[in-house]
Write a protein that holds these residues in place. Structure first.
Motif, PDB file in Angstrom:
ATOM      1  N   ALA A   1      46.213  22.030 -48.656  1.00 41.00           N
ATOM      2  CA  ALA A   1      46.027  23.379 -48.126  1.00 41.00           C
ATOM      3  C   ALA A   1      44.741  23.462 -47.307  1.00 41.00           C
ATOM      4  N   THR A   2      44.684  24.459 -46.437  1.00 43.71           N
ATOM      5  CA  THR A   2      43.495  24.742 -45.642  1.00 43.71           C
ATOM      6  C   THR A   2      42.880  26.031 -46.172  1.00 43.71           C
ATOM      7  N   ILE A   3      41.607  25.997 -46.527  1.00 38.43           N
ATOM      8  CA  ILE A   3      40.923  27.202 -47.006  1.00 38.43           C
ATOM      9  C   ILE A   3      40.655  28.096 -45.793  1.00 38.43           C
ATOM     10  N   LEU A   4      41.073  29.348 -45.875  1.00 42.75           N
ATOM     11  CA  LEU A   4      40.860  30.308 -44.787  1.00 42.75           C
ATOM     12  C   LEU A   4      39.568  31.084 -44.991  1.00 42.75           C
ATOM     13  N   TRP A   5      39.289  31.518 -46.215  1.00 43.91           N
ATOM     14  CA  TRP A   5      38.008  32.129 -46.548  1.00 43.91           C
ATOM     15  C   TRP A   5      37.843  32.191 -48.056  1.00 43.91           C
ATOM     16  N   ARG A   6      36.597  32.386 -48.434  1.00 43.02           N
ATOM     17  CA  ARG A   6      36.215  32.547 -49.838  1.00 43.02           C
ATOM     18  C   ARG A   6      35.302  33.764 -49.935  1.00 43.02           C
ATOM     19  N   ASP A   7      35.257  34.322 -51.129  1.00 45.06           N
ATOM     20  CA  ASP A   7      34.209  35.288 -51.482  1.00 45.06           C
ATOM     21  C   ASP A   7      34.117  36.488 -50.544  1.00 45.06           C
ATOM     22  N   HIS A   8      35.142  37.289 -50.557  1.00 46.25           N
ATOM     23  CA  HIS A   8      35.163  38.523 -49.760  1.00 46.25           C
ATOM     24  C   HIS A   8      35.485  39.689 -50.692  1.00 46.25           C
ATOM     25  N   TYR A   9      34.806  40.803 -50.505  1.00 47.36           N
ATOM     26  CA  TYR A   9      35.056  42.002 -51.307  1.00 47.36           C
ATOM     27  C   TYR A   9      35.693  43.061 -50.423  1.00 47.36           C
ATOM     28  N   TRP A  10      36.824  43.612 -50.866  1.00 46.07           N
ATOM     29  CA  TRP A  10      37.511  44.673 -50.132  1.00 46.07           C
ATOM     30  C   TRP A  10      37.352  45.962 -50.925  1.00 46.07           C
ATOM     31  N   SER A  11      36.441  46.810 -50.452  1.00 42.47           N
ATOM     32  CA  SER A  11      36.077  48.015 -51.199  1.00 42.47           C
ATOM     33  C   SER A  11      37.221  49.015 -51.308  1.00 42.47           C
ATOM     34  N   THR A  12      38.112  49.056 -50.323  1.00 38.21           N
ATOM     35  CA  THR A  12      39.214  50.010 -50.356  1.00 38.21           C
ATOM     36  C   THR A  12      40.043  49.872 -51.625  1.00 38.21           C
TER      37      THR A  12
ATOM     38  N   LYS B   1      38.946  47.724 -54.240  1.00 42.68           N
ATOM     39  CA  LYS B   1      38.038  47.207 -55.265  1.00 42.68           C
ATOM     40  C   LYS B   1      38.477  45.849 -55.805  1.00 42.68           C
ATOM     41  N   GLY B   2      38.535  44.884 -54.875  1.00 43.17           N
ATOM     42  CA  GLY B   2      38.938  43.550 -55.290  1.00 43.17           C
ATOM     43  C   GLY B   2      38.230  42.458 -54.526  1.00 43.17           C
ATOM     44  N   TYR B   3      38.050  41.334 -55.221  1.00 40.97           N
ATOM     45  CA  TYR B   3      37.515  40.126 -54.605  1.00 40.97           C
ATOM     46  C   TYR B   3      38.695  39.327 -54.086  1.00 40.97           C
ATOM     47  N   ASN B   4      38.572  38.767 -52.885  1.00 37.87           N
ATOM     48  CA  ASN B   4      39.683  37.963 -52.403  1.00 37.87           C
ATOM     49  C   ASN B   4      39.227  36.704 -51.691  1.00 37.87           C
ATOM     50  N   HIS B   5      40.145  35.758 -51.670  1.00 38.73           N
ATOM     51  CA  HIS B   5      39.964  34.417 -51.131  1.00 38.73           C
ATOM     52  C   HIS B   5      41.326  34.030 -50.556  1.00 38.73           C
ATOM     53  N   ALA B   6      41.379  33.102 -49.608  1.00 41.96           N
ATOM     54  CA  ALA B   6      42.678  32.794 -49.005  1.00 41.96           C
ATOM     55  C   ALA B   6      42.781  31.333 -48.588  1.00 41.96           C
ATOM     56  N   PHE B   7      44.038  30.838 -48.628  1.00 42.29           N
ATOM     57  CA  PHE B   7      44.325  29.506 -48.096  1.00 42.29           C
ATOM     58  C   PHE B   7      45.682  29.518 -47.408  1.00 42.29           C
ATOM     59  N   ARG B   8      45.873  28.531 -46.521  1.00 42.35           N
ATOM     60  CA  ARG B   8      47.166  28.297 -45.879  1.00 42.35           C
ATOM     61  C   ARG B   8      47.761  27.057 -46.520  1.00 42.35           C
TER      62      ARG B   8
ATOM     63  N   LEU C   1      44.326  35.276 -52.657  1.00 42.23           N
ATOM     64  CA  LEU C   1      44.032  35.415 -54.085  1.00 42.23           C
ATOM     65  C   LEU C   1      43.291  36.727 -54.294  1.00 42.23           C
ATOM     66  N   TRP C   2      43.689  37.454 -55.313  1.00 40.38           N
ATOM     67  CA  TRP C   2      43.083  38.748 -55.619  1.00 40.38           C
ATOM     68  C   TRP C   2      42.439  38.686 -56.994  1.00 40.38           C
ATOM     69  N   GLY C   3      41.174  39.051 -57.055  1.00 39.20           N
ATOM     70  CA  GLY C   3      40.464  39.161 -58.322  1.00 39.20           C
ATOM     71  C   GLY C   3      40.051  40.603 -58.548  1.00 39.20           C
ATOM     72  N   LYS C   4      40.286  41.099 -59.737  1.00 35.25           N
ATOM     73  CA  LYS C   4      39.915  42.474 -60.066  1.00 35.25           C
ATOM     74  C   LYS C   4      38.399  42.598 -60.097  1.00 35.25           C
ATOM     75  N   ALA C   5      37.875  43.577 -59.369  1.00 35.51           N
ATOM     76  CA  ALA C   5      36.428  43.784 -59.342  1.00 35.51           C
ATOM     77  C   ALA C   5      35.990  44.893 -60.297  1.00 35.51           C
ATOM     78  N   GLY C   6      36.909  45.765 -60.689  1.00 31.23           N
ATOM     79  CA  GLY C   6      36.564  46.852 -61.596  1.00 31.23           C
ATOM     80  C   GLY C   6      36.110  48.098 -60.858  1.00 31.23           C
ATOM     81  N   ALA C   7      35.859  49.152 -61.626  1.00 28.81           N
ATOM     82  CA  ALA C   7      35.530  50.462 -61.052  1.00 28.81           C
ATOM     83  C   ALA C   7      34.184  50.483 -60.337  1.00 28.81           C
ATOM     84  N   ASP C   8      33.197  49.808 -60.882  1.00 24.10           N
ATOM     85  CA  ASP C   8      31.844  49.811 -60.298  1.00 24.10           C
ATOM     86  C   ASP C   8      31.331  48.376 -60.267  1.00 24.10           C
ATOM     87  N   PRO C   9      31.877  47.555 -59.358  1.00 25.42           N
ATOM     88  CA  PRO C   9      31.554  46.129 -59.387  1.00 25.42           C
ATOM     89  C   PRO C   9      30.147  45.806 -58.888  1.00 25.42           C
TER      90      PRO C   9
END
Length: 163
Positions: free
Chosen positions: A117-128, A130-137, A146-154
């Protein structure tokens, strides 16, 4: 009361469904259910959607299909129809995977990259949402987010990009 239209399955293309089935089984730990081998592979994540209290609900997790671009099944024509190649240009559907509580994005990205796989990005927070995300092709061109739960007040790490 009418039953709503319900999403039950998502299929991804591959020119080697058997290899793609192995890839996803090894990266995510899913069951690789060949139906038949090399033609169509149903990836079974296992488990149930959780209830609000964390217990298992009666709803099983969605499955992911991998089909052969040379003859996408099912189809009324036994030999299939064109196109018979992977799409390589432009945007494609993206598949979102919730990272399990017992796994990490680092392990998943490493396992995916080791398998081509090719890593597209790591370590991004999407506030809309409230999740951490990372991506690969994956090796067949599908984008997996990939979606990681960040919680109510991360506490978003300073090194993460944000939007």
């Amino acid at each position: 009361m009418a039953t709503p239209n319900t999403l039950i399955f998502v299929d991804m293309p591959s020119d080697d469904p058997a290899a793609a089935g192995r890839f996803y089984a090894e990266v995510f730990g899913w069951q690789n259910d060949a139906r038949p081998e090399g033609v169509y592979h149903r990836m079974v994540p296992g488990g149930q959607f959780p209830n609000p209290d964390g217990t298992d609900s009666a709803i099983g997790n969605l499955h992911l299909g991998i089909f052969d671009v040379a003859n996408a099944r099912p189809h009324p024509e036994p030999a299939g129809v064109e196109p018979r190649a992977l799409s390589t240009d432009g945007r494609k559907p993206r598949i979102w995977i919730l990272i399990g509580d017992d796994d990490t994005p680092e392990r998943i990205l490493s396992a995916a990259e080791e398998r081509g796989a090719t890593i597209l990005w790591r370590d991004h927070y999407w506030s809309t949402f409230k999740g951490y995300n990372h991506a690969f092709r994956d090796p067949w061109g599908s984008e997996i987010l990939l979606w990681g739960k960040a919680g109510a007040d991360p506490a978003v790490p300073a090194s993460f990009t944000r939007e």
